[in-house]
Scaffold this active site. Structure first.
Site, PDB file in Angstrom:
ATOM      1  CE  LYS A   6      -3.620   2.280   2.641  1.00 57.08           C
ATOM      2  NZ  LYS A   6      -4.611   2.232   3.698  1.00 57.08           N
ATOM      3  CD  GLU A  18       9.135  -5.811   7.473  1.00 54.42           C
ATOM      4  OE1 GLU A  18       8.763  -4.783   6.864  1.00 54.42           O
ATOM      5  OE2 GLU A  18       9.008  -5.955   8.703  1.00 54.42           O
ATOM      6  N   GLY A  68      -4.995  -1.844   4.759  1.00 52.10           N
ATOM      7  CA  GLY A  68      -4.180  -2.966   4.278  1.00 52.10           C
ATOM      8  C   GLY A  68      -4.827  -4.312   4.547  1.00 52.10           C
ATOM      9  NE  ARG A  69      -6.754  -3.770  10.629  1.00 54.75           N
ATOM     10  CZ  ARG A  69      -6.166  -2.589  10.752  1.00 54.75           C
ATOM     11  NH1 ARG A  69      -5.007  -2.353  10.162  1.00 54.75           N
ATOM     12  NH2 ARG A  69      -6.728  -1.620  11.454  1.00 54.75           N
ATOM     13  CD  GLU A 112      -2.159  -4.308  11.330  1.00 57.18           C
ATOM     14  OE1 GLU A 112      -1.055  -4.867  11.471  1.00 57.18           O
ATOM     15  OE2 GLU A 112      -2.550  -3.898  10.227  1.00 57.18           O
ATOM     16  CG  HIS A 116      -5.117 -35.650  16.592  1.00 58.33           C
ATOM     17  ND1 HIS A 116      -5.128 -36.837  17.287  1.00 58.33           N
ATOM     18  CD2 HIS A 116      -6.170 -35.697  15.746  1.00 58.33           C
ATOM     19  CE1 HIS A 116      -6.132 -37.583  16.854  1.00 58.33           C
ATOM     20  NE2 HIS A 116      -6.784 -36.909  15.918  1.00 58.33           N
ATOM     21  CE  LYS A 142       5.560  -0.579  10.163  1.00 59.05           C
ATOM     22  NZ  LYS A 142       4.717   0.206   9.266  1.00 59.05           N
TER      23      LYS A 142
HETATM   24  O1  F6P Z   1       1.934  -4.307   9.924  1.00 60.32           O
HETATM   25  C1  F6P Z   1       1.673  -2.981   9.636  1.00 60.32           C
HETATM   26  C2  F6P Z   1       1.175  -2.764   8.251  1.00 60.32           C
HETATM   27  O2  F6P Z   1       1.081  -1.403   8.037  1.00 60.32           O
HETATM   28  C3  F6P Z   1      -0.143  -3.459   7.964  1.00 60.32           C
HETATM   29  O3  F6P Z   1      -1.238  -2.742   8.377  1.00 60.32           O
HETATM   30  C4  F6P Z   1      -0.062  -3.626   6.496  1.00 60.32           C
HETATM   31  O4  F6P Z   1      -0.983  -4.573   6.053  1.00 60.32           O
HETATM   32  C5  F6P Z   1       1.375  -4.052   6.330  1.00 60.32           C
HETATM   33  O5  F6P Z   1       2.067  -3.289   7.282  1.00 60.32           O
HETATM   34  C6  F6P Z   1       1.946  -3.880   4.971  1.00 60.32           C
HETATM   35  O6  F6P Z   1       1.926  -2.551   4.548  1.00 60.32           O
HETATM   36  P1  F6P Z   1       2.142  -2.138   3.039  1.00 60.32           P
HETATM   37  O7  F6P Z   1       1.043  -2.749   2.234  1.00 60.32           O
HETATM   38  O8  F6P Z   1       2.112  -0.650   3.021  1.00 60.32           O
HETATM   39  O9  F6P Z   1       3.483  -2.671   2.589  1.00 60.32           O
END
Ligand code: F6P
Length: 566
Positions: free
Chosen positions: A211, A217, A271-272, A358, A389, A514
């Site tokens: 987003k 990452e 995002g979620r 979240e 199990h 972060k």
């Molecule tokens: O974990 C934090 C967060 O901002 C989530 O809300 C989001 O889904 C994820 O990081 C990834 O963010 P992006 O889509 O901006 O890479």
């Protein structure tokens, strides 16, 4: 001064009501057929049974009074009307617009967003058709039959859930026709190795999903796979092998991805909650074809309409949300187990963990007042019999964990063996039907004594019962049903947040970790490149970091590019 929901009369009535419920046992409540019948309903093929909740008809009406007090109906309407209900980010919350029909009107800031949504969906359809048909080829002229979607959190878990659920659906798997879709989320180089293992960059398309297009990452993984592609083909290959999904098209271009190959979404999509945007629709359409994914969106739409318009007594997400509030805030059960009786839903719980935890893991009200009660719940789960199990011992005789049992009438992949008592799916479903009753009824010492169980074992073999669960029975698990299930959970979680009076659509809690990681990153750089000692951290972190650096002193300070080879 804003009022907290816990200060209101309906909340206090429910608190008092707990005393009455504590005098009951599910064994007795389940004997009242009228009560049970009033706690079952059906919508668009989905059968919902909440008779095994520690609740009476009176509890449910008290929960409706709480919903009234919390102005639940108005809050649902505000969401659908595009009001800025995500007040800390000053945004509307319109994931429902992502699956609206082409002729619908849903406004955000005075503009109907549905045409924009469909513009992107049409672009995805066109692009995915081209890739799947082989008219869009890689830099060396080969068809792109593999896709790696890079993304994390909401840019990963929802699409992974849907992909895993569709993989064994006969229609979807036929449409996939041997194509591969993989997900690279963790910044761990091991995840890179797993993703590229056995894949040929010449036949691989990488979809970078973020987003913000700033997530550390994702961006490192994107740079890593850019290197993987350009070193195997040519640097110019990136334009044929990498596309992006983002709200930040400027950064997409800066990264080196052709803006024509970028698929937009908008800041009114959390995002979620983004799996029905290009975040999910692009990789999933590349794998299964747009028509399959359109069916999935239609399933979600069916629940959106139901959630928006059904009266609360017949509204599945509303009832689910209110019952969760009852379990968490009144009965004091902070966790919930998500137990699908199908392997195809193995990634449902990980996805719902993010959507729920979240969204609702908050400590203050939407007005910034510290909550005098705990909001949010701890979600976990596994496909049913695997869980049986594993952790079911705890839920039968240890802690009380309200359970969601999810069953499917018709298996995606039936198996019949001629000499078996029942077919394989009936065997699985025997557990789906048995477990909720085992939890509700338990087994008394008297029953054990009548079975001549040795007296020293009676306490160990006793099941207290009175453990709540609910059951959702879906007719099948095709794309449409998967969409319905997703939307049911999304809206249930919104209902909980609306009642608790929190903002379920921001996520400030992820920021602190972060920023501390970025301080560590700077230190690692300075220590590795310039031999600087660890400074500016507390005693324990200094010790750990120093230990890590000393033990990995063989890491080259000026590395040449090295990619995993497995
Ligand atoms: O974990 C934090 C967060 O901002 C989530 O809300 C989001 O889904 C994820 O990081 C990834 O963010 P992006 O889509 O901006 O890479």
């Amino acid at each position: 001064m804003a009022t907290l929901i816990s200060d209101t009369a309906p909340w206090k009535h429910l608190k008092t009501h707990v005393g009455e419920i504590d005098k009951t046992h599910l064994r007795d409540l389940m004997g009242d057929a009228d009560r049970c019948n009033s706690m079952m309903l059906e919508f668009d093929g989905i059968f919902f049974d909440y008779s095994r909740q520690r609740a009476t008809v009176d509890t449910v009406s008290k929960l409706f009074a709480l919903a009234e007090e919390a102005r639940l109906k108005q809050k649902i309407n505000s969401m659908f009307n595009g009001e800025h209900i995500n007040s800390t980010e000053n945004r509307s919350v319109l994931h429902v617009a992502l699956r609206a029909s082409k002729d619908a009107t849903i406004n955000s800031d005075g503009k109907n967003v549905v045409p924009d949504v469909w513009k992107v969906l049409d672009k995805i359809k066109e692009f995915s058709d081209k890739v799947r048909s082989g008219s869009w080829v890689g830099a060396t002229g080969k068809s792109l039959t593999n896709v790696i979607a890079i993304g994390i959190g909401g840019s990963f878990l929802g699409p992974l859930f849907v992909h895993t659920a569709l993989q064994t659906d006969p229609v979807a798997s036929k449409s996939a026709g041997g194509r591969q879709l993989r997900f690279l989320a963790n910044v761990d180089p091991v995840d890179v190795a797993r993703n590229i293992s056995g894949l040929d960059p010449e036949t691989t398309l990488v979809v970078v999903v973020s987003k913000t297009f700033t997530t550390a990452e994702t961006m490192l993984n994107a740079r890593t796979l850019r290197e993987w592609i350009s070193s195997a083909c040519k640097p110019q290959a990136v334009s044929k092998h990498m596309v992006a999904v983002s709200t930040n098209l400027k950064l997409v271009e800066k990264f080196g991805i052709d803006p024509n190959n970028a698929f937009a979404f908008w800041d009114w999509v959390g995002g979620r909650y983004s799996v029905c945007s290009a975040v999910g629709v692009l990789p999933l359409s590349l794998q299964y074809g747009f028509p399959v994914i359109e069916k999935y969106s239609k399933g979600a739409r069916s629940i959106d309409q139901h959630f928006h318009s059904a009266p609360f007594e017949k509204n599945i997400p509303v009832l689910l949300g209110l019952l969760s509030i009852w379990n968490v805030s009144f009965l004091g059960y902070p966790a919930r187990a998500i137990l699908p009786y199908t392997q195809a839903l193995e990634k449902l719980a990980p996805h719902i963990q993010q959507v729920s935890m979240e969204s609702n893991g908050k400590g203050v009200s939407i007005d910034g007042i510290r909550l005098p009660f705990e909001a949010g719940e701890i979600d976990f789960g596994e496909p049913g019999t695997n869980g049986q199990h594993s952790f079911y011992q705890l839920i039968h005789q240890g802690r009380v964990i309200p359970c969601d049992f999810i069953g499917i009438v018709k298996s995606q992949q039936p198996v019949y063996l001629k000499d078996e008592v029942v077919n394989n799916h009936d065997e699985l479903m025997s557990n789906f039907f048995a477990q909720p009753d085992a939890l509700a009824y338990g087994k008394t010492p008297e029953q054990l004594q009548s079975e001549n169980v040795a007296s020293h074992l009676v306490p160990h073999k006793t099941f207290t019962g009175n453990r709540p669960s609910l059951s959702l029975l879906l007719p099948s698990l095709d794309a449409y049903r998967i969409g319905q299930l997703l939307a049911i959970y999304e809206h249930r979680i919104a209902v909980e947040g609306f009642i608790w009076g929190i903002n379920s659509f921001d996520q400030w809690g992820v920021e602190l970790g972060k920023s501390l990681a970025s301080q560590v990153r700077k230190q690692l750089h300075a220590s590795r490149k310039k031999g600087e000692s660890v400074e500016g951290f507390n005693f324990s972190t200094t010790k750990l970091l120093t230990r890590y650096l000393e033990a990995s002193a063989d890491v080259p300070s000026e590395p040449t590019t090295l990619l995993p080879k497995i």
